[in-house]
Design an enzyme around this catalytic site. Structure first.
Site, PDB file in Angstrom:
ATOM      1  N   GLU A 278      -8.784  -4.864   0.847  1.00  0.00           N
ATOM      2  CA  GLU A 278      -8.843  -3.622   0.493  1.00  0.00           C
ATOM      3  C   GLU A 278      -7.708  -2.483   1.824  1.00  0.00           C
ATOM      4  OE1 GLU A 278      -6.690  -2.483  -1.930  1.00  0.00           O
ATOM      5  OE2 GLU A 278      -8.079  -1.588  -3.400  1.00  0.00           O
ATOM      6  N   ASP A 279      -6.950  -1.999   1.723  1.00  0.00           N
ATOM      7  CA  ASP A 279      -6.481  -0.228   1.688  1.00  0.00           C
ATOM      8  C   ASP A 279      -7.640   0.601   2.065  1.00  0.00           C
ATOM      9  OD1 ASP A 279      -6.379   0.634  -0.911  1.00  0.00           O
ATOM     10  OD2 ASP A 279      -3.910   1.568  -0.283  1.00  0.00           O
TER      11      ASP A 279
END
Ligand code: IMP
Ligand code: MG
Length: 184
Positions: free
Chosen positions: A96-97
């Site tokens: 995930e960012d």
């Protein structure tokens, strides 16, 4: 007018992503991790990260959108594009960012656990720790970041700025109504 301050340069990001790749390689030695990229923000991170992982691995993609902070503590996550492959009995690593309140990852990990992976771990590029409202175990973290709106290297504001090769802080944000659909 909004302005952009550089938070991490292209070189700093590459150095840290390489280190993360090495950490992941050690952690999964002898296994074959299945990396799930959360679209769209994590796509640049995933594509760099996998080139620093020295193991056989597979990838898949999920697209979600989450509803605005502040209004709902339930943090509803809507699956816009589901995985192509089953994760049953696989060593799944969610990529995930950024983790902010943690609501998106809380929901995602629930959805994933219900599908019976052998193992489930989480890797985020950015951790905005001071904003957390739910407790989430994150196994690999790129950078701890301040409570600012961050763009670049995959992260967007209203769909823009994902192509910046560095991570920046966007100033003078105008955020509309109370409940808005965040792009992920
Ligand atoms: P959370 O559910 O509050 O943890 O929010 C996670 C999602 O919100 C991330 O997947 C991002 O897409 C988005 N987000 C949170 N903070 C930022 C930011 O500073 N810049 C860009 N997107 C963000
Ligand atoms: Mg995201």
């Amino acid at each position: 007018m909004s302005s952009i301050k550089i938070l991490y340069s292209q070189e700093e990001i590459q150095k840290r992503v390489r280190e993360l790749g090495e950490e992941i390689t050690k952690a999964y030695m002898g296994r074959m991790p299945h990396l799930v990229c959360i679209l769209r923000g994590a796509v640049i991170f995933l594509s760099d990260l996998i080139r620093y992982i020295n193991l056989p691995l597979t990838i898949d993609f999920m697209a979600v959108s989450s509803y605005g902070r502040g209004t709902k503590s339930s943090g509803v996550v809507k699956i816009i594009k589901d995985l192509d492959e089953s994760i049953e009995n696989r060593d799944v690593l969610i990529v995930e960012d950024i983790i902010d309140t943690g609501l998106t990852l809380e929901h995602l990990t629930k959805i994933f656990k219900a599908r019976n992976p052998r193992d489930l771990k989480v890797c985020v590029l950015l951790d905005k720790e001071s904003r957390r409202i739910v407790n989430i175990d994150v196994d690999f973290i790129g950078f701890k970041v301040p409570d600012e709106f961050i763009i670049g290297y995959g992260l967007d504001y209203n769909g823009l700025y994902r192509n910046l090769p560095f991570l920046g802080i966007l100033d003078n944000l105008e955020v509309g109504g109370e409940s808005f659909e965040k792009t992920t």
